[in-house]
Structure formats: structure tokens, C-alpha cells
Design a protein around this motif. Structure first.
Motif, PDB file in Angstrom:
ATOM      1  N   MET B   1       0.846  -1.190   0.000  1.00  0.00           N
ATOM      2  CA  MET B   1       0.000   0.000   0.000  1.00  0.00           C
ATOM      3  C   MET B   1       0.880   1.237   0.000  1.00  0.00           C
ATOM      4  O   MET B   1       2.052   1.205   0.303  1.00  0.00           O
ATOM      5  N   HIS B   2       0.303   2.378  -0.361  1.00  0.00           N
ATOM      6  CA  HIS B   2       1.088   3.597  -0.486  1.00  0.00           C
ATOM      7  C   HIS B   2       1.315   4.233   0.878  1.00  0.00           C
ATOM      8  O   HIS B   2       0.518   5.013   1.341  1.00  0.00           O
ATOM      9  N   SER B   3       2.398   3.856   1.563  1.00  0.00           N
ATOM     10  CA  SER B   3       2.665   4.493   2.844  1.00  0.00           C
ATOM     11  C   SER B   3       3.530   5.723   2.632  1.00  0.00           C
ATOM     12  O   SER B   3       3.540   6.635   3.424  1.00  0.00           O
ATOM     13  N   ALA B  59      -9.801  -1.294  -9.940  1.00  0.00           N
ATOM     14  CA  ALA B  59      -8.337  -1.266 -10.091  1.00  0.00           C
ATOM     15  C   ALA B  59      -7.699  -0.086  -9.361  1.00  0.00           C
ATOM     16  O   ALA B  59      -6.675  -0.243  -8.706  1.00  0.00           O
ATOM     17  N   VAL B  60      -8.320   1.094  -9.455  1.00  0.00           N
ATOM     18  CA  VAL B  60      -7.680   2.301  -8.914  1.00  0.00           C
ATOM     19  C   VAL B  60      -8.209   2.663  -7.525  1.00  0.00           C
ATOM     20  O   VAL B  60      -7.434   2.746  -6.566  1.00  0.00           O
ATOM     21  N   PHE B  61      -9.522   2.848  -7.405  1.00  0.00           N
ATOM     22  CA  PHE B  61     -10.063   3.260  -6.100  1.00  0.00           C
ATOM     23  C   PHE B  61      -9.919   2.158  -5.052  1.00  0.00           C
ATOM     24  O   PHE B  61      -9.677   2.428  -3.879  1.00  0.00           O
ATOM     25  N   MET B  62     -10.118   0.904  -5.491  1.00  0.00           N
ATOM     26  CA  MET B  62     -10.033  -0.209  -4.527  1.00  0.00           C
ATOM     27  C   MET B  62      -8.632  -0.833  -4.522  1.00  0.00           C
ATOM     28  O   MET B  62      -8.418  -1.863  -3.884  1.00  0.00           O
ATOM     29  N   HIS B  66      -2.687  -3.356  -7.534  1.00  0.00           N
ATOM     30  CA  HIS B  66      -1.445  -3.739  -6.837  1.00  0.00           C
ATOM     31  C   HIS B  66      -1.790  -4.269  -5.438  1.00  0.00           C
ATOM     32  O   HIS B  66      -1.502  -3.639  -4.445  1.00  0.00           O
ATOM     33  N   GLU B  67      -2.451  -5.416  -5.417  1.00  0.00           N
ATOM     34  CA  GLU B  67      -2.838  -6.015  -4.130  1.00  0.00           C
ATOM     35  C   GLU B  67      -2.030  -7.273  -3.828  1.00  0.00           C
ATOM     36  O   GLU B  67      -1.275  -7.750  -4.678  1.00  0.00           O
ATOM     37  N   LYS B  68      -2.245  -7.801  -2.636  1.00  0.00           N
ATOM     38  CA  LYS B  68      -1.555  -9.034  -2.225  1.00  0.00           C
ATOM     39  C   LYS B  68      -2.296 -10.246  -2.809  1.00  0.00           C
ATOM     40  O   LYS B  68      -3.485 -10.182  -3.105  1.00  0.00           O
TER      41      LYS B  68
END
Lengths: 194, 117
Positions: B1-3, B59-62, B66-68
Motif C-alpha cells: 500500500m502507499h505508505s 483497479a484504482v479506487f479499490m 497492486h494487491e496481495k
């Protein structure tokens, strides 16, 4: 007792439990709405005739714009938290809450118009499908609003004590809210345009 | 996630662009509906646009782009069961249990059998 892995990722899944939990919940929601869409296909393909132009397309389009707008404000609320800007986060979350309320007000006027014309669910198969699907979707909007109200009210205190956990809660709420938007993206053409 | 804050700032631009694209997609859907295409074409166009819009939200909002893999795994299972669910109408129309068989030879044989009792 402290619940494990609500902030840190589990070593085996690479996810915190809050996120895996909300995705499993959304999977069950896909099946719930999927059952209704499947029922719609059966009823529509089996019907001798199907009404067209019964619903107000412009009101439906306005509600689509409202929900898309609320999805943008929701994701911005989460992004603001990641940027440590709690003030902006609150503004965006309030914006999402207000847009959800406007969606429901529109829906109320739409329902009221049908009811005054005697168009109740018992009137036709189409209206039964329309009320069932939009009614269930509306209940999901109400559910999301309840969660947002909590996160704007008493739940907001957590930002001061456990900011990462609060951020995860906002992320999970956002995932739910985007799903509700996603369902409407399909409901709108299926019920209003086809 | 974008930290990372810089990365989040970059994705904010993407969120706004996707939001704008969803608005445009909705306008195109309604505009196509006003043209009054043939029914199969209208259904195809509306569902294709809705699918594109839905994919963008997912894809973008949820963040599904780039998920696990555990999330992807649970979603693949969901898709499989969702397809089965969508196929139920087909199974329903193909279901002949309880439907009378109209084969002439079978009918005459059955009628003859009943007459005997």
C-alpha cells in the motif's frame, strides 16, 4: 485481550486482518447482488414484454454522478490521512456523507413519484425487480452512512491514540463504499437504460 | 500500500483522472441510449461501458491493480462462483425435469398401458 494483526500485516498473508476481512465480506456481497442480477436475467428473458422508459433517466444519471463523486471524495479522505492531514480527511469524509445523503433524497423523490402513480412492487415484475435491487442498494448506502457518521463522530478520537488503526478503518470503509458505487454503475444501465 | 507520502501525492492525480473518466463514461452511456440502437447493440454497449467503469473503480479506487495474492485468490474464487451464478438462467432453461416428453411412440405406448387397467 488485544486482537492480533489489526495494524501490522500477518507474516503469512502479508495483510492486516481488517483488510482481508472486508474483502471476504465484499466477496459475499458480490454473491448477494449476483443472485439478484441472475434473477433479473431469468425474469427478463422469460417475460413476454418488458417495460422501457419507465424510469427517469436524468435522475438516475444525476445519482450516478453523485455516487462517482462520493467515491472520489472517499478515496481522497483516505489519501489525506496517509498525508497526515486530518483536517482535509474530515472535509472529504463529510463530503462523502453529504453526497450519500443527496443520493438518498433523490431516491426518495423517485420512489415517491412512482408510489403516487400507483406503481408499487405488485404492479409489475419490472417494478418488483426495480424496488428490490435499488432498495437493497439503498440499504447499503444507509449502512455506509452509519459507519461514516461513527468515524466522523466518536470513532474519530482513535486518530489521536492509534492513527494507523484509524487509517485502516477508513480504508476498509472506502473499499465498502467503492463497492456500493460499483454496484450502482451496473444497476443504472440495467434498470434505467435497457 | 502507499505508505510513502510522495507516492500518495502522485496517486491523487490518478484518482482525479479516473473520477473524470467515470463521469465521461456515464455521459457516453446515456448518450448512446438516446440514439436508440438495436436492442442487442444497446445492451452490449451499455454493459461494455459499465464493465470498463467498474474495472476502473476496482483497479484504482479499490487498489486492486497492486494487491496481495490473498486478495486476488479470494476474488478469483468469487469470480468462479459468480460465473456459476450467472449461468443459472441457462441451466434453468436447459432443465427438463418435470417436462412431459412428447415422443409419439412413447405416448402411444403409455396410453395403451393405461387402457389395460
Amino acid at each position: 485481550m488485544e486482537i492480533p494483526y489489526i495494524v501490522d500485516a500477518r507474516p503469512d498473508t502479508g495483510l492486516h486482518n481488517c483488510k482481508l476481512g472486508i474483502w471476504l465480506f465484499l466477496a459475499s456481497e458480490v454473491m448477494l447482488f449476483g443472485a439478484l442480477f441472475s434473477t433479473y436475467i431469468i425474469l427478463r428473458t422469460g417475460a413476454v414484454e418488458w417495460p422501457f422508459g419507465e424510469l427517469n433517466v436524468w435522475l438516475g444519471m444525476a445519482n450516478t454522478f453523485i455516487l462517482i463523486g462520493s467515491s472520489v471524495t472517499m478515496v481522497m479522505a483516505w489519501a489525506s490521512l496517509k498525508l497526515n492531514d486530518f483536517g482535509k480527511h474530515r472535509l472529504y469524509l463529510i463530503g462523502t456523507f453529504v453526497l450519500a445523503g443527496i443520493f438518498l433524497v433523490n431516491k426518495y423523490f423517485e420512489y415517491a413519484d412512482h408510489v403516487t402513480r400507483g406503481e408499487l412492487p405488485s404492479h409489475s415484475t419490472f417494478l418488483a425487480v426495480y424496488y428490490t435491487m435499488t432498495g437493497l442498494h439503498g440499504l447499503h448506502i444507509v449502512g455506509g452512512m452509519v459507519v461514516m457518521a461513527y468515524l466522523l463522530g466518536p470513532g474519530a478520537k482513535m486518530w489521536k491514540t492509534r492513527p494507523d488503526q484509524f487509517s485502516n478503518r477508513i480504508e476498509a470503509t472506502g473499499l465498502y463504499w467503492h463497492f456500493v458505487d460499483l454496484v450502482w454503475i451496473f444497476l443504472f444501465p440495467v434498470l434505467y437504460l435497457l | 500500500m502507499h505508505s510513502d507520502a510522495a507516492e500518495v501525492k502522485k496517486t491523487i492525480r490518478t484518482y482525479l483522472m479516473v473520477g473524470a473518466a467515470l463521469f465521461v463514461g456515464t455521459v457516453i452511456t446515456v448518450a448512446a441510449n438516446q440514439i436508440h440502437f438495436a436492442v442487442p447493440l444497446a445492451i452490449t454497449a451499455a454493459l461494455v461501458i459499465a464493465s470498463i467503469k467498474g474495472s476502473m473503480v476496482a483497479a484504482v479506487f479499490m487498489h486492486l491493480s497492486h494487491e496481495k495474492r490473498w486478495i486476488y485468490g479470494s476474488l478469483v474464487l468469487t469470480v468462479v462462483f459468480f460465473i456459476v451464478l450467472m449461468m443459472l438462467p441457462v441451466l434453468t432453461t436447459a432443465d427438463h425435469i418435470g417436462t412431459p416428453i412428447h415422443a409419439p411412440s412413447a405416448l402411444s405406448g403409455a396410453e395403451g398401458g393405461h387402457e389395460g387397467h
